[in-house]
Design a protein around this motif. Structure first.
Motif, PDB file in Angstrom:
ATOM      1  N   LEU A 296      -6.820   3.024  -0.789  1.00 53.11           N
ATOM      2  CA  LEU A 296      -5.682   2.691   0.074  1.00 53.11           C
ATOM      3  C   LEU A 296      -5.988   3.041   1.531  1.00 53.11           C
ATOM      4  O   LEU A 296      -5.622   2.288   2.446  1.00 53.11           O
ATOM      5  CB  LEU A 296      -4.430   3.430  -0.398  1.00 53.11           C
ATOM      6  CG  LEU A 296      -3.933   3.098  -1.811  1.00 53.11           C
ATOM      7  CD1 LEU A 296      -2.652   3.872  -2.110  1.00 53.11           C
ATOM      8  CD2 LEU A 296      -3.701   1.602  -1.980  1.00 53.11           C
ATOM      9  N   ARG A 297      -6.664   4.160   1.759  1.00 58.03           N
ATOM     10  CA  ARG A 297      -7.025   4.537   3.137  1.00 58.03           C
ATOM     11  C   ARG A 297      -8.011   3.528   3.730  1.00 58.03           C
ATOM     12  O   ARG A 297      -7.952   3.215   4.919  1.00 58.03           O
ATOM     13  CB  ARG A 297      -7.616   5.947   3.167  1.00 58.03           C
ATOM     14  CG  ARG A 297      -6.606   7.048   2.877  1.00 58.03           C
ATOM     15  CD  ARG A 297      -7.170   8.422   3.197  1.00 58.03           C
ATOM     16  NE  ARG A 297      -6.242   9.462   2.781  1.00 58.03           N
ATOM     17  CZ  ARG A 297      -6.305  10.124   1.641  1.00 58.03           C
ATOM     18  NH1 ARG A 297      -7.279   9.861   0.777  1.00 58.03           N
ATOM     19  NH2 ARG A 297      -5.419  11.059   1.334  1.00 58.03           N
ATOM     20  N   ALA A 298      -8.933   3.053   2.888  1.00 64.65           N
ATOM     21  CA  ALA A 298      -9.899   2.058   3.364  1.00 64.65           C
ATOM     22  C   ALA A 298      -9.190   0.779   3.782  1.00 64.65           C
ATOM     23  O   ALA A 298      -9.561   0.140   4.767  1.00 64.65           O
ATOM     24  CB  ALA A 298     -10.936   1.775   2.272  1.00 64.65           C
ATOM     25  N   ILE A 299      -8.159   0.405   3.027  1.00 63.27           N
ATOM     26  CA  ILE A 299      -7.369  -0.773   3.389  1.00 63.27           C
ATOM     27  C   ILE A 299      -6.645  -0.529   4.714  1.00 63.27           C
ATOM     28  O   ILE A 299      -6.615  -1.384   5.601  1.00 63.27           O
ATOM     29  CB  ILE A 299      -6.353  -1.098   2.272  1.00 63.27           C
ATOM     30  CG1 ILE A 299      -7.090  -1.524   0.997  1.00 63.27           C
ATOM     31  CG2 ILE A 299      -5.387  -2.197   2.730  1.00 63.27           C
ATOM     32  CD1 ILE A 299      -6.173  -1.689  -0.207  1.00 63.27           C
ATOM     33  N   GLU A 300      -6.080   0.659   4.854  1.00 62.02           N
ATOM     34  CA  GLU A 300      -5.362   1.007   6.088  1.00 62.02           C
ATOM     35  C   GLU A 300      -6.301   0.994   7.284  1.00 62.02           C
ATOM     36  O   GLU A 300      -5.936   0.505   8.371  1.00 62.02           O
ATOM     37  CB  GLU A 300      -4.717   2.379   5.939  1.00 62.02           C
ATOM     38  CG  GLU A 300      -3.887   2.803   7.127  1.00 62.02           C
ATOM     39  CD  GLU A 300      -3.269   4.187   6.952  1.00 62.02           C
ATOM     40  OE1 GLU A 300      -2.470   4.586   7.810  1.00 62.02           O
ATOM     41  OE2 GLU A 300      -3.592   4.854   5.938  1.00 62.02           O
ATOM     42  N   LYS A 301      -7.516   1.505   7.098  1.00 59.98           N
ATOM     43  CA  LYS A 301      -8.475   1.555   8.208  1.00 59.98           C
ATOM     44  C   LYS A 301      -8.846   0.158   8.693  1.00 59.98           C
ATOM     45  O   LYS A 301      -9.216  -0.018   9.862  1.00 59.98           O
ATOM     46  CB  LYS A 301      -9.724   2.322   7.776  1.00 59.98           C
ATOM     47  CG  LYS A 301      -9.515   3.821   7.655  1.00 59.98           C
ATOM     48  CD  LYS A 301     -10.780   4.506   7.166  1.00 59.98           C
ATOM     49  CE  LYS A 301     -10.574   6.014   7.003  1.00 59.98           C
ATOM     50  NZ  LYS A 301     -11.781   6.688   6.474  1.00 59.98           N
ATOM     51  N   ARG A 302      -8.774  -0.803   7.816  1.00 64.09           N
ATOM     52  CA  ARG A 302      -9.060  -2.183   8.206  1.00 64.09           C
ATOM     53  C   ARG A 302      -7.796  -2.893   8.706  1.00 64.09           C
ATOM     54  O   ARG A 302      -7.775  -4.118   8.824  1.00 64.09           O
ATOM     55  CB  ARG A 302      -9.650  -2.960   7.027  1.00 64.09           C
ATOM     56  CG  ARG A 302     -11.088  -2.578   6.698  1.00 64.09           C
ATOM     57  CD  ARG A 302     -11.704  -3.564   5.703  1.00 64.09           C
ATOM     58  NE  ARG A 302     -11.565  -4.953   6.132  1.00 64.09           N
ATOM     59  CZ  ARG A 302     -12.317  -5.535   7.043  1.00 64.09           C
ATOM     60  NH1 ARG A 302     -13.278  -4.838   7.639  1.00 64.09           N
ATOM     61  NH2 ARG A 302     -12.125  -6.799   7.370  1.00 64.09           N
ATOM     62  N   ASN A 303      -6.763  -2.107   8.984  1.00 64.94           N
ATOM     63  CA  ASN A 303      -5.487  -2.662   9.438  1.00 64.94           C
ATOM     64  C   ASN A 303      -4.959  -3.690   8.449  1.00 64.94           C
ATOM     65  O   ASN A 303      -4.430  -4.734   8.837  1.00 64.94           O
ATOM     66  CB  ASN A 303      -5.618  -3.266  10.840  1.00 64.94           C
ATOM     67  CG  ASN A 303      -4.258  -3.549  11.476  1.00 64.94           C
ATOM     68  OD1 ASN A 303      -3.236  -2.976  11.077  1.00 64.94           O
ATOM     69  ND2 ASN A 303      -4.232  -4.457  12.443  1.00 64.94           N
TER      70      ASN A 303
ATOM     71  N   SER B  68       3.010   5.981  -2.927  1.00 66.43           N
ATOM     72  CA  SER B  68       4.132   6.763  -3.462  1.00 66.43           C
ATOM     73  C   SER B  68       3.952   7.025  -4.957  1.00 66.43           C
ATOM     74  O   SER B  68       4.338   8.086  -5.457  1.00 66.43           O
ATOM     75  CB  SER B  68       5.458   6.045  -3.202  1.00 66.43           C
ATOM     76  OG  SER B  68       5.607   4.894  -4.029  1.00 66.43           O
ATOM     77  N   LEU B  69       3.359   6.085  -5.674  1.00 68.49           N
ATOM     78  CA  LEU B  69       3.101   6.281  -7.101  1.00 68.49           C
ATOM     79  C   LEU B  69       2.019   7.330  -7.319  1.00 68.49           C
ATOM     80  O   LEU B  69       2.102   8.150  -8.236  1.00 68.49           O
ATOM     81  CB  LEU B  69       2.709   4.959  -7.751  1.00 68.49           C
ATOM     82  CG  LEU B  69       3.823   3.918  -7.909  1.00 68.49           C
ATOM     83  CD1 LEU B  69       3.264   2.641  -8.525  1.00 68.49           C
ATOM     84  CD2 LEU B  69       4.956   4.458  -8.780  1.00 68.49           C
ATOM     85  N   PHE B  70       0.972   7.293  -6.492  1.00 66.94           N
ATOM     86  CA  PHE B  70      -0.059   8.334  -6.593  1.00 66.94           C
ATOM     87  C   PHE B  70       0.565   9.717  -6.410  1.00 66.94           C
ATOM     88  O   PHE B  70       0.282  10.653  -7.167  1.00 66.94           O
ATOM     89  CB  PHE B  70      -1.149   8.126  -5.538  1.00 66.94           C
ATOM     90  CG  PHE B  70      -2.241   7.180  -5.947  1.00 66.94           C
ATOM     91  CD1 PHE B  70      -3.007   7.427  -7.075  1.00 66.94           C
ATOM     92  CD2 PHE B  70      -2.508   6.045  -5.205  1.00 66.94           C
ATOM     93  CE1 PHE B  70      -4.019   6.552  -7.455  1.00 66.94           C
ATOM     94  CE2 PHE B  70      -3.519   5.167  -5.570  1.00 66.94           C
ATOM     95  CZ  PHE B  70      -4.278   5.423  -6.702  1.00 66.94           C
ATOM     96  N   GLU B  71       1.408   9.836  -5.404  1.00 65.19           N
ATOM     97  CA  GLU B  71       2.044  11.128  -5.126  1.00 65.19           C
ATOM     98  C   GLU B  71       2.963  11.542  -6.265  1.00 65.19           C
ATOM     99  O   GLU B  71       3.032  12.733  -6.618  1.00 65.19           O
ATOM    100  CB  GLU B  71       2.810  11.037  -3.809  1.00 65.19           C
ATOM    101  CG  GLU B  71       1.886  10.883  -2.599  1.00 65.19           C
ATOM    102  CD  GLU B  71       2.625  10.516  -1.322  1.00 65.19           C
ATOM    103  OE1 GLU B  71       3.877  10.377  -1.385  1.00 65.19           O
ATOM    104  OE2 GLU B  71       1.968  10.355  -0.282  1.00 65.19           O
TER     105      GLU B  71
ATOM    106  N   VAL C  19       0.842  -1.204   0.000  1.00 64.16           N
ATOM    107  CA  VAL C  19       0.000   0.000   0.000  1.00 64.16           C
ATOM    108  C   VAL C  19       0.874   1.250   0.000  1.00 64.16           C
ATOM    109  O   VAL C  19       0.587   2.228  -0.708  1.00 64.16           O
ATOM    110  CB  VAL C  19      -0.955  -0.013   1.212  1.00 64.16           C
ATOM    111  CG1 VAL C  19      -1.539   1.384   1.471  1.00 64.16           C
ATOM    112  CG2 VAL C  19      -2.092  -1.010   0.976  1.00 64.16           C
ATOM    113  N   ALA C  20       1.934   1.251   0.788  1.00 63.46           N
ATOM    114  CA  ALA C  20       2.843   2.401   0.833  1.00 63.46           C
ATOM    115  C   ALA C  20       3.470   2.644  -0.539  1.00 63.46           C
ATOM    116  O   ALA C  20       3.634   3.797  -0.962  1.00 63.46           O
ATOM    117  CB  ALA C  20       3.919   2.183   1.888  1.00 63.46           C
TER     118      ALA C  20
END
Length: 327
Positions: free
Chosen positions: A282-289, A251-254, A246-247
């Motif tokens: 990606l944030r949704a994935i992060e929120k689900r740990n 980085s590609l989005f940025e 995900v990170a």
């Protein structure tokens, strides 16, 4: 058996595969008896684009009106191509259909379009001066989907994205009058990021179709096996792997965001909507740990509305940065 008989047998087998393949797809995907007019073809593509995929319909609100027929034609080509590869449920049928579609692409560039998609696309190609390569590259990816289901490294995943995702962004830029290497480079970063975000969102779903896009070397490095994915258990090892991937996608989005400063304001709004949508995945994935195995992370309806309102505000309020830059 003579060579003539063998050729006849191969032709007959291909015709059978094509007939079976078409039978598993929407009836309006088939070739009409006579080629449609440009007006009819554009109406066909517009209907497909605005009824098949809600995100495209939302994004189309922000496109300059003169560009919409081109986007409809490009979307229709991508949508039908994807369905030829994914919706038959039979590898041989899909490969036969994709081969036929490639032949029709060649015919389109030779001025012999028959299908509504290609009749509309021929005009877009003419006006926007789009080369054949990005259209042909997409078909390479769809054929790869029938054969390749595992990727040894991220380099192999990125090579796949070069055919499956990046041509779409380049087609959008061509349609809007851009064709320089720097914009293509930034677009490629965004499109690859979008593809990766969808891959990481759909790990469980893809596995059910016997596809794993997580690089095999990264899986090994983090201690993640196919059996673990099959179990549906998001172990600490799996979460660590997803966090890492995900990170990288983030980085590609940025890396691709500077493209927004290099296109006209209305296209920038459209690109921004898709980029922000991908980052929200990606944030949704992060929120689900980073657990994408027990439940598919999704963008909430409220977030989708917020993204759309953000784009609307950029379009309607003259004091926004984008409108100021366009003035």
């Amino acid at each position: 058996m003579s060579s003539v008989s063998k050729t006849a047998e191969v032709t007959s087998q291909r015709e059978l595969l094509l007939e079976q393949g078409w039978a598993s797809l929407p009836t309006n995907y088939r070739f009409p008896v006579t080629p449609p007019t440009l007006e009819e073809a554009r109406a066909w593509c517009k209907h497909l684009a605005e009824t098949h995929y809600e995100n495209f319909h939302v994004a189309s609100w922000f496109l300059p009106k003169k560009f919409r027929p081109h986007f409809h034609a490009i979307y229709a080509y991508c949508r039908v191509s994807d369905d030829l590869g994914d919706e038959t449920g039979n590898r041989e049928q899909s490969l036969a259909l994709l081969d036929l579609w490639r032949e029709e692409l060649d015919a389109c560039y030779a001025g012999k379009a028959r299908h509504p998609v290609f009749v509309a696309l021929a005009e877009t190609i003419r006006i926007c001066r789009i080369p054949k390569e990005p259209f042909a590259d997409l078909l390479i990816a769809f054929k790869q989907d029938q054969i390749i289901t595992r990727f040894a490294s991220m380099d192999e995943v990125l090579a796949y994205c070069r055919y499956s995702a990046n041509p779409v962004g380049r087609l959008v830029l061509y349609a809007c009058g851009y064709s320089d290497p720097e914009r293509f480079r930034l677009s490629d970063a965004t499109c690859t990021a979008l593809q990766l975000a969808n891959f990481w969102q759909d790990v469980a779903e893809d596995y059910q179709r016997d596809r794993i896009y997580l690089p095999q070397d990264a899986m090994q490095r983090f201690g993640v096996t196919e059996a673990l994915i099959a179990s549906g258990q998001a172990t600490p090892e799996f979460r660590a792997l997803l966090k890492y991937e995900v990170a990288y996608a983030q980085s590609l989005f940025e890396a691709g965001l500077p493209l927004l400063e290099m296109v006209d304001a209305e296209l920038a709004l459209d690109l921004d909507l898709f980029s922000r949508g991908g980052m929200e995945i990606l944030r949704a994935i992060e929120k689900r740990n980073y657990d994408v195995l027990t439940e598919r992370p999704a963008i909430s309806k409220a977030t989708k509305i917020a993204l759309a309102l953000r784009a609307v505000s950029g379009k309607l309020l003259p004091w926004t940065r984008l409108k100021a830059r366009a003035a």
